[in-house]
Design an enzyme around this catalytic site. Structure first.
Site, PDB file in Angstrom:
ATOM      1  N   ARG A   1     -16.588  64.695  80.005  1.00 54.68           N
ATOM      2  CA  ARG A   1     -17.291  65.455  78.955  1.00 54.68           C
ATOM      3  C   ARG A   1     -18.727  64.980  78.811  1.00 54.68           C
ATOM      4  NH1 ARG A   1     -13.415  63.903  74.529  1.00 54.68           N
ATOM      5  NH2 ARG A   1     -14.572  65.133  73.035  1.00 54.68           N
TER       6      ARG A   1
ATOM      7  N   LYS B   1     -20.702  65.838  65.473  1.00 58.13           N
ATOM      8  CA  LYS B   1     -21.110  67.191  65.074  1.00 58.13           C
ATOM      9  C   LYS B   1     -20.086  67.844  64.140  1.00 58.13           C
ATOM     10  CE  LYS B   1     -20.222  68.925  69.753  1.00 58.13           C
ATOM     11  NZ  LYS B   1     -18.874  69.475  69.600  1.00 58.13           N
TER      12      LYS B   1
ATOM     13  N   ARG C   1      -6.783  63.550  69.460  1.00 62.66           N
ATOM     14  CA  ARG C   1      -7.034  64.690  70.348  1.00 62.66           C
ATOM     15  C   ARG C   1      -6.693  64.351  71.793  1.00 62.66           C
ATOM     16  NH1 ARG C   1     -12.870  67.334  69.227  1.00 62.66           N
ATOM     17  NH2 ARG C   1     -12.847  67.384  71.494  1.00 62.66           N
TER      18      ARG C   1
ATOM     19  N   ARG D   1     -10.846  57.977  67.595  1.00 62.12           N
ATOM     20  CA  ARG D   1     -10.842  59.069  66.619  1.00 62.12           C
ATOM     21  C   ARG D   1      -9.424  59.551  66.294  1.00 62.12           C
ATOM     22  NH1 ARG D   1     -15.034  63.833  67.598  1.00 62.12           N
ATOM     23  NH2 ARG D   1     -14.057  64.021  69.630  1.00 62.12           N
TER      24      ARG D   1
ATOM     25  N   ARG E   1     -23.288  75.562  75.243  1.00 60.01           N
ATOM     26  CA  ARG E   1     -23.081  74.350  76.034  1.00 60.01           C
ATOM     27  C   ARG E   1     -23.895  74.391  77.325  1.00 60.01           C
ATOM     28  NH1 ARG E   1     -18.897  72.094  72.811  1.00 60.01           N
ATOM     29  NH2 ARG E   1     -17.726  70.577  73.949  1.00 60.01           N
TER      30      ARG E   1
HETATM   31  P1  AMP Z   1     -15.418  70.081  71.196  1.00 59.92           P
HETATM   32  O1  AMP Z   1     -14.421  70.223  70.107  1.00 59.92           O
HETATM   33  O2  AMP Z   1     -16.742  70.733  70.895  1.00 59.92           O
HETATM   34  O3  AMP Z   1     -15.569  68.644  71.646  1.00 59.92           O
HETATM   35  O4  AMP Z   1     -14.840  70.878  72.463  1.00 59.92           O
HETATM   36  C1  AMP Z   1     -13.622  70.496  73.076  1.00 59.92           C
HETATM   37  C2  AMP Z   1     -13.482  71.179  74.416  1.00 59.92           C
HETATM   38  O5  AMP Z   1     -13.447  72.606  74.242  1.00 59.92           O
HETATM   39  C3  AMP Z   1     -14.636  70.953  75.399  1.00 59.92           C
HETATM   40  O6  AMP Z   1     -14.509  69.731  76.113  1.00 59.92           O
HETATM   41  C4  AMP Z   1     -14.482  72.173  76.308  1.00 59.92           C
HETATM   42  O7  AMP Z   1     -13.388  72.032  77.181  1.00 59.92           O
HETATM   43  C5  AMP Z   1     -14.113  73.270  75.309  1.00 59.92           C
HETATM   44  N1  AMP Z   1     -15.317  73.942  74.751  1.00 59.92           N
HETATM   45  C6  AMP Z   1     -15.765  73.913  73.470  1.00 59.92           C
HETATM   46  N2  AMP Z   1     -16.876  74.652  73.325  1.00 59.92           N
HETATM   47  C7  AMP Z   1     -17.147  75.163  74.554  1.00 59.92           C
HETATM   48  C8  AMP Z   1     -18.172  76.000  75.070  1.00 59.92           C
HETATM   49  N3  AMP Z   1     -19.171  76.461  74.291  1.00 59.92           N
HETATM   50  N4  AMP Z   1     -18.129  76.334  76.384  1.00 59.92           N
HETATM   51  C9  AMP Z   1     -17.134  75.895  77.182  1.00 59.92           C
HETATM   52  N5  AMP Z   1     -16.137  75.085  76.773  1.00 59.92           N
HETATM   53  C10 AMP Z   1     -16.129  74.720  75.474  1.00 59.92           C
END
Ligand code: AMP
Length: 217
Positions: A174, A14, A163, A128, A89
């Protein structure tokens, strides 16, 4: 208008696809993961707490994420359109988002579900690498996205980073969280005729072509 929401399991691409759309259509790319990582970088008490939770793969509380998103949506670059990468989410966030977007009169036009199997996504997550300078994403396990020299950005010639939550244990949490909390959003948006499904398991180029077809409909 191109007001787009991405729904996807971890490492489905994404962030990569959002960056392509941002450049192509000059719209805002809003990643709640990036907004949270910025808080972590600040090293505040809140940032340190967030860092621990994110490393374990758990979701952050709706209140904290929504507050960050609310501020970001008010910035001018969303006037031309936006891509939400990582929010909502869960159903509660989707309902909150409806209110936030109706307050600023920027309703969603497309919800794009990037579909990928868990094995491919796991390989993408664990391999990654990212450049902290230009943001380019590489993958050490796929020839087409390996950096030219190991661990170095092709453009900026600086060391790439991995990361903290891109490891097997965190990925599993996740992915499960996606299946339990986020996947129900597919029916939520299908019932509003906003949902488009794109196969994201083949290649970055193929996914991008399919997204373009959706947006040109
Ligand atoms: P991402 O970069 O989208 O993979 O997000 C990394 C981490 O950030 C996730 O595993 C969550 O811990 C947190 N996170 C990101 N977006 C959200 C959201 N909308 N609600 C809750 N936690 C989030």
């Amino acid at each position: 208008m191109r007001n787009i929401v991405f729904i996807a399991p971890p490492a489905a691409g994404k962030g990569t696809q959002a960056a392509i759309l941002k450049d192509k259509f000059n719209i805002a790319h809003i990643s709640t993961g990036d907004l949270l990582r910025e808080e972590v970088k600040k090293g505040t008490k809140l940032g340190n707490e967030l860092s621990e939770q994110m490393k374990s793969g758990k979701l952050i509380s709706d209140e904290i994420v929504t507050e960050l998103l609310k501020k970001r949506l008010l910035e001018n670059d969303t006037n031309n359109g936006y891509i939400l990468d990582g929010y909502p989410r869960n159903i509660s966030q989707a309902e909150t988002l409806d209110t936030l977007l109706s307050d600023i009169n920027k309703p969603i036009d497309y919800v794009i579900y990037l579909d990928i199997d868990s094995e491919t996504a796991m390989k993408r997550a664990c391999g990654r690498l990212q450049c902290n300078n230009c943001g380019k994403i590489y993958n050490k396990y796929f020839d087409e996205s390996k950096p030219k020299s190991e661990n170095m950005c092709d453009e900026c010639n600086i060391t790439l980073t991995h990361r903290a939550d891109d490891n097997e244990d965190s990925f599993k949490v996740r992915f499960e969280t996606f299946m339990e909390s986020t996947k129900p959003l597919i029916d939520f948006y299908k019932s509003r005729n906003l949902l488009y499904t794109v196969d994201s398991s083949i290649s970055k180029e193929y996914t991008s072509e399919q997204i373009n077809k959706v947006l040109n409909k």
